[in-house]
Motif scaffolding. Structure first.
Motif, PDB file in Angstrom:
ATOM      1  N   UNK A 109       0.808  -1.234   0.000  1.00 23.16           N
ATOM      2  CA  UNK A 109       0.000   0.000   0.000  1.00 23.16           C
ATOM      3  C   UNK A 109       0.839   1.281   0.000  1.00 23.16           C
ATOM      4  N   UNK A 110       2.150   1.162   0.156  1.00 18.21           N
ATOM      5  CA  UNK A 110       3.021   2.345   0.072  1.00 18.21           C
ATOM      6  C   UNK A 110       3.484   2.595  -1.367  1.00 18.21           C
ATOM      7  N   UNK A 111       2.865   1.907  -2.324  1.00 13.67           N
ATOM      8  CA  UNK A 111       3.325   2.013  -3.722  1.00 13.67           C
ATOM      9  C   UNK A 111       3.320   3.448  -4.227  1.00 13.67           C
ATOM     10  N   UNK A 112       2.323   4.245  -3.800  1.00  9.32           N
ATOM     11  CA  UNK A 112       2.251   5.630  -4.293  1.00  9.32           C
ATOM     12  C   UNK A 112       3.552   6.363  -3.971  1.00  9.32           C
ATOM     13  N   UNK A 113       4.181   6.010  -2.844  1.00  7.54           N
ATOM     14  CA  UNK A 113       5.411   6.698  -2.437  1.00  7.54           C
ATOM     15  C   UNK A 113       6.675   5.951  -2.858  1.00  7.54           C
ATOM     16  N   UNK A 114       6.583   4.643  -3.035  1.00  8.23           N
ATOM     17  CA  UNK A 114       7.813   3.842  -3.171  1.00  8.23           C
ATOM     18  C   UNK A 114       7.923   3.073  -4.486  1.00  8.23           C
ATOM     19  N   UNK A 115       6.968   3.285  -5.397  1.00  7.08           N
ATOM     20  CA  UNK A 115       7.071   2.576  -6.681  1.00  7.08           C
ATOM     21  C   UNK A 115       7.310   3.601  -7.781  1.00  7.08           C
ATOM     22  N   UNK A 116       8.566   3.774  -8.154  1.00  6.07           N
ATOM     23  CA  UNK A 116       8.908   4.760  -9.185  1.00  6.07           C
ATOM     24  C   UNK A 116      10.262   4.412  -9.795  1.00  6.07           C
ATOM     25  N   UNK A 117      10.490   4.975 -10.982  1.00 11.11           N
ATOM     26  CA  UNK A 117      11.779   4.892 -11.672  1.00 11.11           C
ATOM     27  C   UNK A 117      12.050   6.294 -12.199  1.00 11.11           C
ATOM     28  N   UNK A 118      13.086   6.945 -11.691  1.00 17.72           N
ATOM     29  CA  UNK A 118      13.317   8.346 -12.072  1.00 17.72           C
ATOM     30  C   UNK A 118      14.789   8.603 -12.344  1.00 17.72           C
ATOM     31  N   UNK A 119      15.067   9.161 -13.514  1.00 17.55           N
ATOM     32  CA  UNK A 119      16.422   9.652 -13.768  1.00 17.55           C
ATOM     33  C   UNK A 119      16.533  11.079 -13.260  1.00 17.55           C
ATOM     34  N   UNK A 120      17.578  11.351 -12.511  1.00 14.31           N
ATOM     35  CA  UNK A 120      17.827  12.699 -12.027  1.00 14.31           C
ATOM     36  C   UNK A 120      18.537  13.509 -13.114  1.00 14.31           C
ATOM     37  N   UNK A 121      18.598  14.825 -12.904  1.00 15.90           N
ATOM     38  CA  UNK A 121      19.252  15.697 -13.895  1.00 15.90           C
ATOM     39  C   UNK A 121      20.711  15.291 -14.119  1.00 15.90           C
TER      40      UNK A 121
END
Lengths: 331, 172
Positions: A55-67
């Motif tokens: 249930x914490x997926x909204x906060x902990x499920x991501x893939x992000x490239x930083x600048x």
């Protein structure tokens, strides 16, 4: 499965808090559950409290490239999320290669990146009804028993191998974990140091303090022009753990290796980084002859068991292939 | 206090804890009371009497238990029912329309004789369904990869792949 209580956490901090309520040894975080449910069904583990972190997926499920080019992987990103991400395929194809041949589509859709690092060994003595050392017994039955899938490196009393495809690649990429702990604390730890061979006191392949929860995997920006390759050798083309796997990451300038990382899977309790080979490659031009020399060096200290001697030449071949592929050359 | 452990710390549970779970299965909302250790597979079969998903290996090796959660093919034998609170689940029973018209994937399996005993077929069909929803025109390699999590002991693989090729629009 033994009965257990089940609570839900909507953030890493909430999971930390709930773990503490579960007592020192009886609580476990569950995410995809692909390994933990099997272990619980076989009564290898019987936690009394499961803290469901999905249930914490909204906060902990991501893939992000930083600048700056670093990649941040939320702990709950699934292997399928990584496999399907076009930016990762374009910028860190070694990571795509690592998850593409892991397990099956269904398991990749369920299994999370952080959970993948904490899966337990597939050794049949550990998984079966044997009071093996890793489960608290006196003896590793694989050492002199059926050990064709077991370790060729390491000094732990346990000769099981780490099954993860992601782990050696993250080690080769110098990735770090962010770990949430009690009281809102957080620490970072190189993936390489997260893993440690099981010891008499800690019969497990990774090190988390009680109440800690992995919240993120961070892959730092790789040097310009860096390239990598993951080679996985299986005894069939699908749904198999690595007999041997090799993650190679190279940065070259003017045809000369500036920085090299080499980590092996399927050969030890933990992803097996081969620093001696990294040193050997640095400052050199990568040729087939150098790749062969590196492969020899990497296996110099291997000590195969009775039934897994085949892993030595297999690992040499996979290392040559991975190094040449990382350098954009075909063997 | 639905989100607090029902036992004091470190006390052995005296009875198997239960939870109320809300699932939408094949478009129908259900509220069921389950033991926390009940798998989604057992909840579907025993509580909702949907026996299309099959118990096979019970350890994520065979794929007979495959169902869709939010359109994603997963193994229901390794999924806890309590972890599916609020989720939308599709089983093989939900593929055909209410007047009995088969899903195109089901029709293709029949047309290509892609089964013998049929035990693995619900899982095979749902794995194919998930693939096509994401990728309507998969290559042969993509079909084979997408189906690699479903075993068939009758060995109907070539015909399952043929059904997949037809669905993907490849000439047979």
């Amino acid at each position: 499965m033994q009965p257990f209580d089940h609570v839900s956490a909507t953030s890493a901090a909430a999971a930390v808090e709930l773990l503490q309520q579960g007592g020192p040894s009886g609580a476990r975080v569950i995410a995809g559950g692909t390994d933990l449910i099997s272990l619980m069904r076989d009564r290898i583990q019987s936690p009394r409290l499961l803290v469901n972190i999905l249930p914490a997926a909204a906060a902990l499920r991501y893939l992000r490239f930083e600048a700056d080019g670093a990649l941040r992987v939320g702990a709950l990103a699934t292997l399928a999320d990584i496999e399907r991400d076009p930016h990762i395929a374009a910028r860190l194809p070694i990571l795509t290669q690592a998850v593409r041949d892991a397990a099956t589509p269904q398991l990749r859709a369920m299994a999370t990146a952080a959970g993948n690092l904490m899966q337990r060994p597939r050794c049949w003595y550990y998984r079966g009804e044997f009071p093996c050392w890793l489960k608290g017994g006196d003896e590793c039955f694989a050492r002199d028993g059926e050990n064709k899938y077991h370790a060729i490196f390491g000094a732990s009393p346990c000769v099981a191998v780490h099954p993860s495809d992601l782990a050696p690649v993250l080690v080769a990429l110098d990735a770090e974990l962010t770990i949430a702990g009690p009281g809102g604390s957080a620490r970072t730890l190189p993936v390489e140091r997260f893993f440690a061979p099981p010891t008499d006191d800690e019969r497990i392949e990774y090190r988390l303090q009680p109440g800690e929860v992995v919240s993120e995997i961070r892959v730092p920006a790789q040097p310009a022009g860096a390239r990598g390759a993951y080679v996985k050798v299986m005894d069939r083309q699908a749904w198999a753990f690595a007999l041997v796997s090799v993650a190679a990451q190279l940065s070259e300038r003017d045809g000369v290796v500036e920085r090299a990382r080499l980590a092996l899977g399927g050969v030890a309790n933990v992803p097996w980084r081969v620093a001696a080979v990294e040193d050997l490659l640095t400052g050199q031009r990568l040729t087939p002859a150098l790749a062969a020399q590196a492969a020899e060096r990497a296996l110099e200290n291997a000590h195969p068991l009775t039934h897994n001697g085949y892993k030595v030449p297999m690992a040499r071949a996979a290392i040559r292939r991975a190094l040449l592929a990382a350098a954009g050359q075909e063997e | 206090m639905p989100n607090a452990p029902s036992q004091s710390p470190d006390a052995a549970p005296t009875a198997a804890p239960h939870r109320t779970v809300h699932l939408t299965v094949n478009g129908i909302a259900h509220e069921i009371e389950v033991e926390t250790r009940r798998t989604l597979l057992d909840a579907l079969r025993a509580d909702l009497h949907l026996t299309g998903a099959k118990p096979g290996c019970g350890m994520g090796d065979c794929g007979a238990c495959t169902v869709l959660i939010e359109g994603e093919a997963v193994y229901s034998c390794l999924t806890l029912a309590v972890a599916c609170e609020g989720r939308a689940i599709t089983t093989i029973e939900g593929l055909s329309s209410s007047d009995g018209e088969l899903d195109p994937v089901q029709s293709a399996f029949i047309a290509h004789d892609a089964l013998q005993c049929g035990f693995c077929t619900p899982g095979q069909v749902l794995a194919m369904k998930a693939l096509l929803a994401r990728n309507p025109h998969p290559s042969d390699d993509e079909i084979a990869r997408a189906m690699s999590g479903n075993l068939c002991r009758c060995g109907a693989y070539p015909k399952i792949l043929a059904a997949g090729r037809a669905l993907a629009g490849h000439p047979s």
